[in-house]
Design a protein around this motif. Structure first.
Motif, short mmCIF file in Angstrom:
data_model
loop_
_atom_site.label_atom_id
_atom_site.label_comp_id
_atom_site.label_asym_id
_atom_site.label_seq_id
_atom_site.Cartn_x
_atom_site.Cartn_y
_atom_site.Cartn_z
N GLY A 191 9.41 -1.06 4.53
CA GLY A 191 9.86 0.32 4.43
C GLY A 191 9.21 1.06 3.29
O GLY A 191 8.25 0.57 2.67
N ILE A 192 9.72 2.25 3.02
CA ILE A 192 9.14 3.17 2.05
C ILE A 192 10.18 3.54 1.01
O ILE A 192 11.32 3.87 1.35
CB ILE A 192 8.62 4.44 2.75
CG1 ILE A 192 7.65 4.08 3.88
CG2 ILE A 192 7.94 5.37 1.75
CD1 ILE A 192 7.25 5.27 4.75
N VAL A 193 9.77 3.49 -0.24
CA VAL A 193 10.62 3.92 -1.35
C VAL A 193 10.17 5.33 -1.76
O VAL A 193 8.97 5.59 -1.87
CB VAL A 193 10.49 2.96 -2.54
CG1 VAL A 193 11.37 3.40 -3.71
CG2 VAL A 193 10.85 1.53 -2.11
N GLY A 194 11.13 6.23 -1.96
CA GLY A 194 10.78 7.57 -2.42
C GLY A 194 10.94 8.67 -1.40
O GLY A 194 10.45 9.78 -1.59
N ILE A 221 6.37 -3.24 1.08
CA ILE A 221 7.17 -2.30 0.29
C ILE A 221 6.22 -1.19 -0.14
O ILE A 221 5.32 -1.41 -0.96
CB ILE A 221 7.83 -2.97 -0.92
CG1 ILE A 221 8.69 -4.16 -0.48
CG2 ILE A 221 8.66 -1.95 -1.71
CD1 ILE A 221 9.88 -3.82 0.37
N ASN A 222 6.40 -0.01 0.43
CA ASN A 222 5.52 1.13 0.18
C ASN A 222 6.16 2.11 -0.78
O ASN A 222 7.36 2.40 -0.68
CB ASN A 222 5.24 1.88 1.49
CG ASN A 222 4.52 1.03 2.52
OD1 ASN A 222 3.31 0.91 2.49
ND2 ASN A 222 5.27 0.44 3.45
N ALA A 223 5.38 2.66 -1.71
CA ALA A 223 5.81 3.81 -2.50
C ALA A 223 5.30 5.05 -1.78
O ALA A 223 4.13 5.10 -1.38
CB ALA A 223 5.26 3.74 -3.91
N LEU A 224 6.16 6.05 -1.61
CA LEU A 224 5.75 7.26 -0.92
C LEU A 224 4.48 7.84 -1.55
O LEU A 224 4.41 8.04 -2.75
CB LEU A 224 6.86 8.31 -0.99
CG LEU A 224 6.50 9.68 -0.41
CD1 LEU A 224 6.32 9.61 1.11
CD2 LEU A 224 7.55 10.72 -0.78
N VAL A 225 3.49 8.10 -0.70
CA VAL A 225 2.32 8.85 -1.13
C VAL A 225 2.57 10.30 -0.70
O VAL A 225 2.69 10.60 0.49
CB VAL A 225 1.04 8.31 -0.46
CG1 VAL A 225 -0.17 9.14 -0.88
CG2 VAL A 225 0.83 6.84 -0.84
N ARG A 226 2.72 11.17 -1.68
CA ARG A 226 3.11 12.56 -1.41
C ARG A 226 1.91 13.36 -0.93
O ARG A 226 0.96 13.55 -1.68
CB ARG A 226 3.72 13.16 -2.68
CG ARG A 226 4.98 12.43 -3.15
CD ARG A 226 5.27 12.65 -4.61
NE ARG A 226 4.20 12.08 -5.44
CZ ARG A 226 4.07 12.34 -6.73
NH1 ARG A 226 4.91 13.15 -7.34
NH2 ARG A 226 3.09 11.78 -7.41
N ILE A 227 1.96 13.79 0.31
CA ILE A 227 0.83 14.47 0.95
C ILE A 227 1.17 15.94 1.14
O ILE A 227 2.19 16.28 1.77
CB ILE A 227 0.51 13.83 2.32
CG1 ILE A 227 0.21 12.33 2.16
CG2 ILE A 227 -0.65 14.56 2.98
CD1 ILE A 227 -1.01 12.02 1.35
N ALA A 263 1.44 0.86 0.11
CA ALA A 263 1.03 2.22 -0.26
C ALA A 263 1.54 2.58 -1.65
O ALA A 263 2.61 2.14 -2.08
CB ALA A 263 1.54 3.22 0.76
N GLY A 264 0.77 3.40 -2.34
CA GLY A 264 1.16 3.86 -3.67
C GLY A 264 0.46 3.16 -4.81
O GLY A 264 0.59 3.56 -5.97
N ARG A 265 -0.34 2.12 -4.52
CA ARG A 265 -1.00 1.39 -5.61
C ARG A 265 -1.98 2.26 -6.37
O ARG A 265 -2.25 2.01 -7.54
CB ARG A 265 -1.73 0.16 -5.07
CG ARG A 265 -0.84 -1.01 -4.77
CD ARG A 265 -1.60 -2.34 -4.80
NE ARG A 265 -2.75 -2.36 -3.94
CZ ARG A 265 -3.99 -2.67 -4.34
NH1 ARG A 265 -4.25 -2.96 -5.62
NH2 ARG A 265 -4.99 -2.69 -3.47
N ALA A 266 -2.54 3.29 -5.70
CA ALA A 266 -3.53 4.14 -6.36
C ALA A 266 -2.94 4.87 -7.57
O ALA A 266 -3.68 5.27 -8.47
CB ALA A 266 -4.11 5.15 -5.37
N GLU A 267 -1.62 5.02 -7.59
CA GLU A 267 -0.97 5.68 -8.71
C GLU A 267 -0.36 4.69 -9.71
O GLU A 267 0.37 5.09 -10.60
CB GLU A 267 0.13 6.61 -8.19
CG GLU A 267 -0.39 7.80 -7.40
CD GLU A 267 0.71 8.82 -7.11
OE1 GLU A 267 0.98 9.66 -8.00
OE2 GLU A 267 1.31 8.75 -6.02
N MET A 268 -0.68 3.40 -9.55
CA MET A 268 -0.14 2.38 -10.44
C MET A 268 -1.22 1.80 -11.33
O MET A 268 -2.34 1.55 -10.88
CB MET A 268 0.49 1.23 -9.63
CG MET A 268 1.66 1.61 -8.78
SD MET A 268 2.27 0.17 -7.85
CE MET A 268 3.38 0.98 -6.70
#
Length: 337
Positions: A191-194, A221-227, A263-268
């Motif tokens: 799922g997605i967190v955020g 476990i995905n972190a929301l990528v805000r598009i 998803a979301g690793r680019a911001e980590m």
């Protein structure tokens, strides 16, 4: 003991454990069931992009949102094989193909996807697809073609799901998972967190996953990528400690699953990702894009693996009965070009 009878109250107690104690407990479970220096390296390719009729509030590929994503019809098999070869040579052992469809239809496009599955499987890679909803017959065709895993995320809790998606039901998703499982294909589901969900919603999603008749073999476990252009574009960035808490809880509930930091690793930062690995994550996507969203490049992941002493998990390890080691070259000790 691997359990499928977790209660909401038990999961809440785990999730609410003070963070350092929670990570310690998850790391202990991780060591009991997995080789902690081993990370499954996956590559995800969008084989059909944009124009999706669904209304998933986070997705840049939904036709109703104006996100700048260019529609692209189903790729040719030769193009996909070239991408799979590049991914394998870079150290990936699982190749995932995603199509922006609501559901699979029995037509020439599906026949082409079956051909892609056969061809990538022949390369000695684990083949995964995410194509939307499947019938039992379609799941069986994919299995017969050599599909190793099927991704179909639940996204959030049953209670919050309707706030994010209206074009298919939670039960639709669970039915596809059941069709995949009965066809003998391993399940990738997370799922997605955020999304704007509460902690109770996160606990509810983990409860659904951990009480399935069989745990998913892979739990992203995905972190929301805000598009920009999607309804969730202004949601706050996901806090890293929320990701760590989710990964740690998932690891304790589903000890033998691959828990994927997706998803979301680019911001980590590397330090933040290291906390996720400590908490039990043992799978990532590598490559500069996840379908249409940013992801760390090979050089960054190569440096991170070297720094943290990680190495790729070989293909088909501890797979279904009868699965054999990859026919191609063995996995490299670190990611390489």
């Amino acid at each position: 003991m691997i359990r499928n009878d977790w209660s909401i109250e038990e999961i809440k107690a785990i999730y609410d454990t003070p963070l350092l104690e929670l990570v310690y407990r998850a790391a202990t479970v991780h060591r009991q069931y997995n080789e902690t220096a081993e990370v499954q390296v996956c590559t995800l390719l969008s084989i059909k992009t944009g124009g999706c009729p669904e209304d998933c509030a986070y997705c840049p590929q939904a036709a109703r949102y104006h996100t700048g994503v260019k529609n692209h019809g189903l790729m040719q098999t030769e193009e996909v094989l070239a991408a799979a070869t590049k991914a394998r040579d870079a150290g990936s052992t699982r190749f995932c193909m995603g199509a922006a469809w609501r559901e699979v239809r029995d037509n020439r496009d599906f026949d082409r996807v079956l051909d892609m599955v056969r061809s990538v499987n022949d390369m000695g890679m684990e083949v995964c697809c995410t194509l939307g909803m499947l019938t039992p017959e379609q799941a069986k065709k994919l299995a017969d073609a050599g599909l190793y895993a099927y991704n179909h995320n639940l996204d959030t809790s049953p209670e919050y799901y309707g706030e994010i998606i209206s074009t298919r039901t939670y039960e639709d998703r669970l039915q596809t998972l059941d069709n995949v499982r009965k066809a003998g294909v391993s399940v990738c589901c997370g799922g997605i967190v955020g999304l704007g969900e509460t902690h109770e919603d996160r606990i509810g999603m983990l409860h659904t996953l951990s009480t399935l008749p069989e745990h998913p073999e892979s739990v992203p476990i995905n972190a929301l990528v805000r598009i920009k252009g999607t309804p969730l574009e202004n949601n706050p960035k996901v806090d890293i400690w929320d990701m760590v808490r989710m990964i740690a809880t998932a690891r304790i509930l589903m000890p033998a699953a691959m828990v994927r930091l997706s998803a979301g690793r680019a911001e980590m930062s590397v330090a933040e990702q290291a906390w996720c690995f400590m908490a039990g994550a043992n799978s990532i996507f590598t490559g500069e894009k996840l379908l249409t969203t940013p992801n760390p490049g090979l050089d960054e992941d190569n440096a991170m693996f070297q720094l943290l002493g990680l190495h790729p998990r070989e293909a088909f390890k501890a797979g279904p009965a009868g699965a054999t080691a990859a026919a191609g070259e063995p996995a490299k000790s670190v990611l390489t070009h």
